[in-house]
Write a protein that holds these residues in place. Structure first.
Motif, short mmCIF file in Angstrom:
data_model
loop_
_atom_site.label_atom_id
_atom_site.label_comp_id
_atom_site.label_asym_id
_atom_site.label_seq_id
_atom_site.Cartn_x
_atom_site.Cartn_y
_atom_site.Cartn_z
N VAL A 144 5.88 -14.28 -5.16
CA VAL A 144 4.62 -14.91 -4.72
C VAL A 144 4.32 -14.52 -3.28
CG1 VAL A 144 3.52 -17.12 -4.20
CG2 VAL A 144 4.76 -16.82 -6.36
N GLU A 145 5.33 -14.57 -2.42
CA GLU A 145 5.12 -14.21 -1.02
C GLU A 145 4.72 -12.75 -0.87
OE1 GLU A 145 8.65 -15.59 1.08
OE2 GLU A 145 8.20 -17.59 0.25
N HIS A 146 5.33 -11.90 -1.66
CA HIS A 146 5.00 -10.48 -1.58
C HIS A 146 3.54 -10.25 -1.97
CE1 HIS A 146 5.22 -6.14 -1.97
NE2 HIS A 146 6.39 -6.17 -1.36
N LEU A 147 3.13 -10.90 -3.06
CA LEU A 147 1.74 -10.75 -3.52
C LEU A 147 0.76 -11.27 -2.47
CD1 LEU A 147 2.23 -11.98 -7.21
CD2 LEU A 147 1.55 -9.66 -6.52
N ALA A 148 1.10 -12.42 -1.90
CA ALA A 148 0.21 -13.03 -0.91
C ALA A 148 0.11 -12.13 0.33
CB ALA A 148 0.70 -14.42 -0.54
N ALA A 149 1.25 -11.56 0.75
CA ALA A 149 1.25 -10.69 1.92
C ALA A 149 0.38 -9.45 1.69
CB ALA A 149 2.68 -10.28 2.27
N SER A 150 0.22 -9.05 0.43
CA SER A 150 -0.61 -7.89 0.12
C SER A 150 -2.09 -8.25 0.08
CB SER A 150 -0.22 -7.29 -1.23
OG SER A 150 1.14 -6.99 -1.25
N GLY A 151 -2.40 -9.55 0.15
CA GLY A 151 -3.80 -9.95 0.13
C GLY A 151 -4.29 -10.42 -1.23
N LEU A 152 -3.37 -10.66 -2.15
CA LEU A 152 -3.76 -11.23 -3.44
C LEU A 152 -3.69 -12.76 -3.35
CD1 LEU A 152 -2.66 -8.27 -4.17
CD2 LEU A 152 -2.44 -9.19 -6.49
N GLU A 153 -4.43 -13.40 -4.21
CA GLU A 153 -4.26 -14.85 -4.34
C GLU A 153 -3.00 -15.04 -5.14
OE1 GLU A 153 -7.25 -17.45 -6.04
OE2 GLU A 153 -8.72 -16.25 -4.90
N ALA A 154 -2.08 -15.87 -4.66
CA ALA A 154 -0.81 -15.97 -5.38
C ALA A 154 -0.25 -17.37 -5.34
CB ALA A 154 0.19 -14.99 -4.77
N ALA A 184 3.02 -0.79 -5.07
CA ALA A 184 1.80 0.02 -5.28
C ALA A 184 0.57 -0.80 -4.86
CB ALA A 184 1.69 0.45 -6.74
N LEU A 185 0.55 -2.08 -5.25
CA LEU A 185 -0.59 -2.93 -4.89
C LEU A 185 -0.68 -3.07 -3.37
CD1 LEU A 185 -0.19 -5.74 -7.59
CD2 LEU A 185 -1.88 -3.89 -7.59
N GLN A 186 0.49 -3.29 -2.75
CA GLN A 186 0.52 -3.49 -1.31
C GLN A 186 0.03 -2.24 -0.57
OE1 GLN A 186 4.43 -4.06 0.50
NE2 GLN A 186 3.52 -5.67 1.76
N LEU A 187 0.53 -1.07 -0.98
CA LEU A 187 0.14 0.16 -0.29
C LEU A 187 -1.35 0.45 -0.48
CD1 LEU A 187 3.28 2.35 -1.06
CD2 LEU A 187 2.57 1.47 1.18
N MET A 235 -3.72 -1.82 -0.96
CA MET A 235 -4.47 -2.76 -0.13
C MET A 235 -4.43 -2.33 1.34
SD MET A 235 -6.01 -5.01 -1.97
CE MET A 235 -6.28 -6.68 -1.36
N GLU A 236 -3.27 -1.85 1.78
CA GLU A 236 -3.13 -1.45 3.17
C GLU A 236 -3.92 -0.21 3.51
OE1 GLU A 236 1.37 -3.07 3.87
OE2 GLU A 236 0.91 -0.98 4.38
N THR A 237 -3.87 0.79 2.62
CA THR A 237 -4.49 2.07 2.97
C THR A 237 -5.98 2.11 2.62
OG1 THR A 237 -3.73 3.00 0.87
CG2 THR A 237 -2.35 3.40 2.79
N ARG A 238 -6.37 1.39 1.54
CA ARG A 238 -7.79 1.46 1.15
C ARG A 238 -8.52 0.14 1.35
NH1 ARG A 238 -7.35 3.91 -4.90
NH2 ARG A 238 -5.96 5.68 -4.49
N GLY A 239 -7.75 -0.91 1.58
CA GLY A 239 -8.37 -2.22 1.75
C GLY A 239 -8.87 -2.82 0.45
N ARG A 240 -8.61 -2.15 -0.65
CA ARG A 240 -9.06 -2.66 -1.94
C ARG A 240 -8.25 -2.02 -3.07
NH1 ARG A 240 -14.03 -2.72 -3.00
NH2 ARG A 240 -13.94 -2.02 -5.12
N LEU A 241 -8.44 -2.53 -4.28
CA LEU A 241 -7.78 -1.95 -5.45
C LEU A 241 -8.85 -1.31 -6.35
CD1 LEU A 241 -5.47 -5.01 -6.36
CD2 LEU A 241 -4.84 -2.97 -5.04
N PRO A 242 -8.47 -0.30 -7.10
CA PRO A 242 -9.46 0.35 -7.98
C PRO A 242 -9.81 -0.49 -9.22
CG PRO A 242 -7.31 1.41 -8.21
CD PRO A 242 -7.18 0.41 -7.10
N VAL A 243 -9.01 -1.50 -9.50
CA VAL A 243 -9.25 -2.37 -10.67
C VAL A 243 -9.05 -3.82 -10.24
CG1 VAL A 243 -8.59 -0.89 -12.63
CG2 VAL A 243 -6.83 -2.05 -11.30
N ASN A 244 -9.55 -4.73 -11.05
CA ASN A 244 -9.19 -6.13 -10.86
C ASN A 244 -7.79 -6.30 -11.44
OD1 ASN A 244 -11.88 -6.97 -9.94
ND2 ASN A 244 -12.48 -6.41 -12.02
N VAL A 245 -6.98 -7.14 -10.82
CA VAL A 245 -5.65 -7.31 -11.37
C VAL A 245 -5.24 -8.78 -11.46
CG1 VAL A 245 -4.77 -5.09 -10.50
CG2 VAL A 245 -4.37 -7.15 -9.19
N VAL A 246 -4.43 -9.03 -12.47
CA VAL A 246 -3.70 -10.28 -12.58
C VAL A 246 -2.24 -9.86 -12.66
CG1 VAL A 246 -3.25 -12.33 -13.97
CG2 VAL A 246 -5.57 -11.42 -13.82
#
Ligand code: BES
Ligand code: ZN
Length: 455
Positions: free
Chosen positions: A45-55, A129-132, A134-145
């Motif tokens: 959960v902390e990892h996801l939140a640190a990447s900018g996801l709701e977790a 992959a999600l974290q990188l 978010m960091e490099t592009r500021g967004r993801l190419p898809v919506n994710v759960v």
């Protein structure tokens, strides 16, 4: 910074994060580890939140579920459900590990630890992959759960009610899972199947307590002998399961796919030598890959009765127990298999003993039809990273929630595994190829990109 550069830059940090995750002994089967299992959930959960996801973590009747989401790609883009498990198998017997199971280390290009391959290491590839991205592009190419559970290794019993309760929130177009292996080093694979599971315990009881085998033997039934007799009736001499009705409803595979197995770079002899068995065994008339991927099995997983310590003890045991599990193929239903086993045991057991068959847990089998957007995205991503087309394979192991995901969410699953054969999943000295940290993350980014912009 490009994602490639970030990946190179972060090599050390990625490993140190993964190692923190691997150090948590999240053994779901053991109640004394319940706190560790929860810590592993919080870690995700902390990892996801640190990447900018709701977790957040969500309680269940058993271990909690880690849930993350990001819907910033917009409603015109698909939603990907990423599933993995943060629980691990018990590490015993500890004495057989070269280095301690919860003190990860890298030797010979491999990361050694319980969970390195199954499944923390592979779940981590998605988190990274999600974290990188978010960091490099500021967004993801898809919506994710993202859904990471803590009970896969004990049958995912509480995840099905969770799925049904959170159906809306989990709504997605494609499900992706990295909890399996490539076909061979350098040979990625697309998985077409998982076997299902019916796990049982057979208990045989005789006298009220253990007895002197001289004073009573010959006049009182022996539960160990009776259990052995029952177990010996489960297969016929051809290695086929001999329970009435067991094979009813099995759907044979497409001939063309079965023929395709013959073209895979696979040697039965190398396979046999890799485990040090004197011979291969199984159902007559089937190749090894057919036996593993397309046929059901019945295995005795454990046996317990009488005296097994040093030296001799002349005892007539009061009870005997066997753990017996079945790997199932479509469309065998776990609950029905247990009923058939009960009927079989009732028929063959001696009336001199009491026999009981317990239903421990079950999961349905899964089979995919090749093709479709998720499958094609996976093919493209694997080919892009590994420089060769993936082979199409089956799998003998089980991930019980996969068919339930497809049914409840109405989406199709894609299995993208990065472990290698011989990874020692569930065994001492589990490992994951160190180079597959980068290769796995790279593949997953390609996969997310491909899913996000089909065609
Ligand atoms: N990751 C495995 C499944 C697997 C094993 C996939 C080998 C590909 C290759 C998973 O964690 C697992 O072990 N599942 C259990 C499920 C069981 C407890 C219902 C299994 O297969 O025994
Ligand atoms: Zn496992």
């Amino acid at each position: 910074m490009s994602l490639q550069d970030a990946l190179r830059d972060r090599a050390q940090q990625l490993r140190s994060e993964l190692f923190d995750f691997l150090r948590i002994p999240s053994v779901s089967a053991r109640s004394e580890h319940a706190g560790d299992v929860r810590r592993a959930c919080d870690w995700v959960v902390e990892h996801l939140a640190a990447s900018g996801l709701e977790a957040r973590s969500v309680e269940t009747a058993g271990h909690p579920v880690a849930l993350g989401s990001w819907h910033g790609a917009g409603p015109e883009r698909p939603t990907l459900l990423i599933y993995g498990h943060y629980d691990v198998q018990p590490a015993e017997p500890l004495g057989l590990w070269t280095s301690p199971p919860f003190e990860p280390e890298i030797r010979d290009g491999r990361i050694w630890a319980r969970g390195a391959a199954d499944d923390k290491g592979q779940l981590f590839l998605h988190l990274a992959a999600l974290q990188l991205l978010m960091e490099t592009r500021g967004r993801l190419p898809v919506n994710v759960v993202v859904l990471a559970e803590g009970e896969e290794e004990v049958g995912s019993e509480n995840l099905l009610p969770f799925l049904e309760r959170h159906r809306e929130e989990l709504s997605s177009d494609i499900i992706v899972i990295s909890d399996s292996a490539m076909f061979a080093p350098g040979v990625p694979s697309l998985l077409l199947s998982l076997r299902g599971m019916a796990y049982t315990e057979i208990r045989v009881r005789g006298a009220r307590s253990d007895l002197h085998s001289g004073a009573y033997g010959g006049a009182i039934p022996n539960p160990a002998t009776e259990l052995a007799r029952i177990l010996a009736t489960l297969h016929d001499p051809e290695g086929r399961i001999a329970i009435d009705g067991f094979h009813d409803g099995i759907v044979e595979w497409d001939e063309e796919i079965i023929r395709g197995f013959d073209d895979l770079p696979f040697s039965e002899d190398t396979f046999r030598q890799s485990v040090g068995a004197p011979r291969l065994a199984g159902e007559a008339g089937r190749s090894t890959l057919e036996r593993l991927w397309t046929r059901p099995t019945c295995e005795v997983n454990g046996l317990l009765s009488g005296y097994t310590g040093e030296g001799a003890k002349t005892v007539l045991p009061a009870e005997a127990m066997a753990k017996v599990s079945f790997r199932l193929v479509p469309d065998q239903e776990p609950a029905r298999i247990v009923e058939l086993l009960r009927a079989h045991v009732a028929r063959v057991a001696s009336p001199a003993v009491q026999v009981e068959v317990l239903d421990i847990h079950g999961g349905r089998p899964w089979r995919a039809t090749p093709g479709g957007p998720g499958f094609e995205a996976a093919r493209e991503a694997l080919a892009g990273t590994f420089g060769r087309e993936p082979v199409v394979t089956g799998e003998g192991g089980s991930i019980p929630i996969v068919p339930e995901f497809e049914r409840v969410l109405g989406a199709r699953a894609v299995l993208l595994g990065f472990a290698l054969p011989g990874a020692n999943m569930h065994a001492p000295d589990e490992w994951f190829p160190d180079a597959h940290i980068e290769k796995g993350i790279e593949t997953l980014v390609r996969f997310y990109d491909a899913v996000g912009s089909p065609g």
